[in-house]
Design a protein around this motif. Structure first.
Motif: not given
Ligand SMILES: Nc1ncnc2c1ncn2[C@@H]1O[C@H](COP(=O)(O)OP(=O)(O)OP(=O)(O)O)[C@@H](O)[C@H]1O
Ligand SMILES: [Mg+2]
Length: 112
Positions: A7, A34-39, A58, A85-90, A92
């Motif tokens: 992502i 669309k997604g969200r992370g820890i923030q 995303k 920056c926060i939100g760079d993605g993941k 899997f």
């Molecule tokens: N545990 C998760 N499971 C599934 N999708 C995830 C998970 N964590 C993040 N994602 C996906 O990745 C996107 C980007 O996540 P993000 O980079 O903000 O992760 P984060 O853990 O919050 O790291 P950071 O602190 O760098 O923001 C999210 O919008 C979501 O689509």
């Protein structure tokens, strides 16, 4: 074989795609998601009121690759999608049992 699901920020797709092509990683599936992370997304202000936007746009890129190619692919994605920056993605990574190329009936690594 492994499936790499990553992502990333939508505006990083072109760079990531180009860099993957340069290392010979060609086949992929791309989805707008669309997604969200820890923030949990972000808070946006609209006409003086704060609104929580809990799912951000995303881009998801799915690649099935030979196991020996995975590290190179992951490095390439990180290098080209990272802003710091926060939100760079993941990314899997999970095992894939079988692949079939429908046109020829080839199977396994030959079908990737
Ligand atoms: N545990 C998760 N499971 C599934 N999708 C995830 C998970 N964590 C993040 N994602 C996906 O990745 C996107 C980007 O996540 P993000 O980079 O903000 O992760 P984060 O853990 O919050 O790291 P950071 O602190 O760098 O923001 C999210 O919008 C979501 O689509
Ligand atoms: Mg985050």
């Amino acid at each position: 074989m492994k499936k790499i699901v990553t992502i990333i920020r939508p505006d990083k797709l072109e760079d990531v795609k180009q860099a993957l092509e340069e290392i010979g990683c060609l086949g992929m599936t791309v989805k707008e998601v669309k997604g969200r992370g820890i923030q949990l997304g972000i808070t946006e202000s609209y006409r003086g009121t704060d609104y929580k936007v809990d799912l951000l746009p995303k881009t998801q890129v799915e690649i099935v690759a030979k196991t020996e190619e995975v590290e190179k692919i992951v490095d390439t994605i990180v290098k080209n999608a990272q802003t710091g920056c926060i939100g760079d993605g993941k990314i899997f990574i999970s095992p894939v049992e079988e692949v079939v190329r429908i046109r020829t009936g080839e199977r396994g690594e030959d079908a990737i």
